[in-house]
Design a protein around this motif. Structure first.
Motif, PDB file in Angstrom:
ATOM      1  N   GLN A  25       0.832  -1.200   0.000  1.00 55.53           N
ATOM      2  CA  GLN A  25       0.000   0.000   0.000  1.00 55.53           C
ATOM      3  C   GLN A  25       0.869   1.253   0.000  1.00 55.53           C
ATOM      4  O   GLN A  25       0.570   2.230  -0.707  1.00 55.53           O
ATOM      5  CB  GLN A  25      -0.919   0.011   1.220  1.00 55.53           C
ATOM      6  N   ASN A  26       1.957   1.229   0.770  1.00 55.73           N
ATOM      7  CA  ASN A  26       2.871   2.370   0.767  1.00 55.73           C
ATOM      8  C   ASN A  26       3.492   2.581  -0.612  1.00 55.73           C
ATOM      9  O   ASN A  26       3.644   3.719  -1.058  1.00 55.73           O
ATOM     10  CB  ASN A  26       3.972   2.170   1.818  1.00 55.73           C
ATOM     11  N   MET A  27       3.854   1.486  -1.273  1.00 58.02           N
ATOM     12  CA  MET A  27       4.419   1.595  -2.623  1.00 58.02           C
ATOM     13  C   MET A  27       3.396   2.166  -3.594  1.00 58.02           C
ATOM     14  O   MET A  27       3.729   3.014  -4.435  1.00 58.02           O
ATOM     15  CB  MET A  27       4.898   0.223  -3.107  1.00 58.02           C
ATOM     16  N   LEU A  28       2.157   1.710  -3.487  1.00 57.72           N
ATOM     17  CA  LEU A  28       1.107   2.214  -4.362  1.00 57.72           C
ATOM     18  C   LEU A  28       0.880   3.703  -4.119  1.00 57.72           C
ATOM     19  O   LEU A  28       0.793   4.496  -5.074  1.00 57.72           O
ATOM     20  CB  LEU A  28      -0.188   1.433  -4.125  1.00 57.72           C
ATOM     21  N   ASN A  29       0.810   4.091  -2.848  1.00 55.92           N
ATOM     22  CA  ASN A  29       0.605   5.511  -2.525  1.00 55.92           C
ATOM     23  C   ASN A  29       1.741   6.370  -3.063  1.00 55.92           C
ATOM     24  O   ASN A  29       1.511   7.446  -3.637  1.00 55.92           O
ATOM     25  CB  ASN A  29       0.488   5.691  -1.012  1.00 55.92           C
ATOM     26  N   LEU A  30       2.984   5.909  -2.914  1.00 55.40           N
ATOM     27  CA  LEU A  30       4.128   6.675  -3.374  1.00 55.40           C
ATOM     28  C   LEU A  30       4.184   6.734  -4.896  1.00 55.40           C
ATOM     29  O   LEU A  30       4.567   7.762  -5.473  1.00 55.40           O
ATOM     30  CB  LEU A  30       5.425   6.074  -2.807  1.00 55.40           C
ATOM     31  N   THR A  31       3.794   5.662  -5.544  1.00 57.52           N
ATOM     32  CA  THR A  31       3.733   5.676  -7.012  1.00 57.52           C
ATOM     33  C   THR A  31       2.733   6.723  -7.486  1.00 57.52           C
ATOM     34  O   THR A  31       2.998   7.480  -8.425  1.00 57.52           O
ATOM     35  CB  THR A  31       3.331   4.284  -7.543  1.00 57.52           C
ATOM     36  N   ARG A  32       1.603   6.790  -6.821  1.00 57.11           N
ATOM     37  CA  ARG A  32       0.583   7.786  -7.178  1.00 57.11           C
ATOM     38  C   ARG A  32       1.068   9.202  -6.889  1.00 57.11           C
ATOM     39  O   ARG A  32       0.622  10.152  -7.533  1.00 57.11           O
ATOM     40  CB  ARG A  32      -0.706   7.495  -6.414  1.00 57.11           C
ATOM     41  N   MET A  33       1.990   9.356  -5.940  1.00 52.77           N
ATOM     42  CA  MET A  33       2.551  10.672  -5.633  1.00 52.77           C
ATOM     43  C   MET A  33       3.624  11.093  -6.637  1.00 52.77           C
ATOM     44  O   MET A  33       4.038  12.246  -6.638  1.00 52.77           O
ATOM     45  CB  MET A  33       3.165  10.656  -4.223  1.00 52.77           C
ATOM     46  N   GLY A  34       4.089  10.136  -7.442  1.00 46.45           N
ATOM     47  CA  GLY A  34       5.098  10.468  -8.446  1.00 46.45           C
ATOM     48  C   GLY A  34       6.435   9.792  -8.264  1.00 46.45           C
ATOM     49  O   GLY A  34       7.334   9.954  -9.100  1.00 46.45           O
ATOM     50  N   ALA A  35       6.607   9.037  -7.178  1.00 45.94           N
ATOM     51  CA  ALA A  35       7.864   8.326  -6.973  1.00 45.94           C
ATOM     52  C   ALA A  35       7.942   7.107  -7.890  1.00 45.94           C
ATOM     53  O   ALA A  35       6.922   6.581  -8.337  1.00 45.94           O
ATOM     54  CB  ALA A  35       7.992   7.884  -5.517  1.00 45.94           C
ATOM     55  N   VAL A  36       9.156   6.665  -8.151  1.00 41.49           N
ATOM     56  CA  VAL A  36       9.391   5.430  -8.893  1.00 41.49           C
ATOM     57  C   VAL A  36       9.808   4.363  -7.893  1.00 41.49           C
ATOM     58  O   VAL A  36      10.781   4.539  -7.161  1.00 41.49           O
ATOM     59  CB  VAL A  36      10.487   5.612  -9.967  1.00 41.49           C
ATOM     60  N   ILE A  37       9.062   3.273  -7.864  1.00 38.78           N
ATOM     61  CA  ILE A  37       9.401   2.140  -7.006  1.00 38.78           C
ATOM     62  C   ILE A  37      10.186   1.144  -7.848  1.00 38.78           C
ATOM     63  O   ILE A  37       9.662   0.571  -8.803  1.00 38.78           O
ATOM     64  CB  ILE A  37       8.155   1.461  -6.415  1.00 38.78           C
ATOM     65  N   LEU A  38      11.454   0.944  -7.515  1.00 40.73           N
ATOM     66  CA  LEU A  38      12.338   0.095  -8.297  1.00 40.73           C
ATOM     67  C   LEU A  38      12.930  -0.968  -7.374  1.00 40.73           C
ATOM     68  O   LEU A  38      14.021  -0.804  -6.835  1.00 40.73           O
ATOM     69  CB  LEU A  38      13.440   0.957  -8.930  1.00 40.73           C
ATOM     70  N   PRO A  39      12.205  -2.063  -7.158  1.00 39.11           N
ATOM     71  CA  PRO A  39      12.690  -3.086  -6.231  1.00 39.11           C
ATOM     72  C   PRO A  39      14.029  -3.669  -6.673  1.00 39.11           C
ATOM     73  O   PRO A  39      14.307  -3.785  -7.874  1.00 39.11           O
ATOM     74  CB  PRO A  39      11.592  -4.154  -6.270  1.00 39.11           C
ATOM     75  N   ALA A  40      14.841  -4.030  -5.698  1.00 44.25           N
ATOM     76  CA  ALA A  40      16.123  -4.666  -6.001  1.00 44.25           C
ATOM     77  C   ALA A  40      15.862  -6.126  -6.358  1.00 44.25           C
ATOM     78  O   ALA A  40      16.137  -7.040  -5.587  1.00 44.25           O
ATOM     79  CB  ALA A  40      17.061  -4.553  -4.810  1.00 44.25           C
ATOM     80  N   SER A  41      15.314  -6.318  -7.562  1.00 45.37           N
ATOM     81  CA  SER A  41      14.937  -7.651  -8.040  1.00 45.37           C
ATOM     82  C   SER A  41      15.645  -7.918  -9.359  1.00 45.37           C
ATOM     83  O   SER A  41      15.093  -7.639 -10.430  1.00 45.37           O
ATOM     84  CB  SER A  41      13.418  -7.739  -8.229  1.00 45.37           C
ATOM     85  N   PRO A  42      16.872  -8.422  -9.319  1.00 40.06           N
ATOM     86  CA  PRO A  42      17.612  -8.636 -10.561  1.00 40.06           C
ATOM     87  C   PRO A  42      16.975  -9.709 -11.440  1.00 40.06           C
ATOM     88  O   PRO A  42      16.397 -10.671 -10.941  1.00 40.06           O
ATOM     89  CB  PRO A  42      18.997  -9.077 -10.077  1.00 40.06           C
ATOM     90  N   GLY A  43      17.082  -9.500 -12.751  1.00 45.46           N
ATOM     91  CA  GLY A  43      16.596 -10.493 -13.707  1.00 45.46           C
ATOM     92  C   GLY A  43      17.695 -11.481 -14.074  1.00 45.46           C
ATOM     93  O   GLY A  43      18.848 -11.329 -13.662  1.00 45.46           O
ATOM     94  N   PHE A  44      17.336 -12.471 -14.879  1.00 43.44           N
ATOM     95  CA  PHE A  44      18.292 -13.519 -15.226  1.00 43.44           C
ATOM     96  C   PHE A  44      18.372 -13.785 -16.726  1.00 43.44           C
ATOM     97  O   PHE A  44      19.099 -14.670 -17.164  1.00 43.44           O
ATOM     98  CB  PHE A  44      17.932 -14.818 -14.493  1.00 43.44           C
TER      99      PHE A  44
END
Length: 210
Positions: free
Chosen positions: A151-170
């Protein structure tokens, strides 16, 4: 307003696991000549000691000198600020313009930013970025996520922040931990619109970038 002022980037480091992401991000930025302002939480200092056996000094001036020496760059490229330094340029909208990257971003910091707590300079710098409609990139490193985190991530995304989880791809077939780290750092650099050679764009191989 000069270009030199505009190009400074704030990298705030909290106590989530993932100190290697922060180190690599700073390293790449300063190596291409981008001035970096660093804010390191007390918990982050403990994580540095635990994860990479790096003893970060407690005082900001010593941190600046330590990091400049660690990355072998000019001292002017790295400035460190204390978490309680309310006179720092990042504490005010009339101060230092430029993007703010919280990497890694603990879920506690995520929550504080989402609610506008501004209890320290890291939270305040993020709050200023939001209110001034500047770039704010948050790199959470947590698993699994609770409903509160999401919910915090969703709220911050709506505020204009970019949520970029440290989730490396393979899909790039990484063979080292460094390549996994570079995957995430490359994504941050892409968001900052900074040219990078760490990871090719989708549909291109590394030879296409050279």
């Amino acid at each position: 307003m000069t270009d030199a002022v505009q190009e400074r980037i704030c990298v705030a480091i909290t106590g989530a696991s993932g100190s290697l992401y922060a180190l690599r991000l700073i390293e790449v930025l300063v190596k291409v000549g981008k001035p970096v302002d660093v804010i390191i939480s007390k918990a982050a200092q403990l994580v540095f000691a635990t994860e990479v056996n790096l003893a970060i000094p407690a005082k900001p001036q010593a941190q600046s000198e330590f990091l400049a020496q660690h990355f072998a760059v000019d001292r002017n490229l790295i400035r460190a600020f204390g978490r309680e330094d309310w006179m720092a340029p990042w504490a005010s909208g009339s101060g230092q313009p430029g993007p703010v990257v919280v990497c890694p971003c603990s879920t506690g910091t995520l929550s504080a930013i989402a609610t506008g707590a501004s209890n320290n300079l890291i939270e305040r710098a993020a709050d200023v970025a939001l209110k001034e409609r500047r770039q704010l990139i948050l790199v959470p490193r947590e698993t699994p996520y609770s409903e509160i985190h999401l919910q915090n991530m969703l709220n911050l995304t709506r505020m204009g922040a970019v949520i970029l989880p440290a989730s490396p791809g393979f899909y790039h077939q990484p063979e080292t931990i460094e390549q996994l780290i570079d995957f995430v750092v490359a994504r941050i650099l892409n968001q900052l619109n900074i040219s990078q050679q760490l990871m090719p764009a989708w549909g291109k191989d590394k030879n296409d970038q050279e």
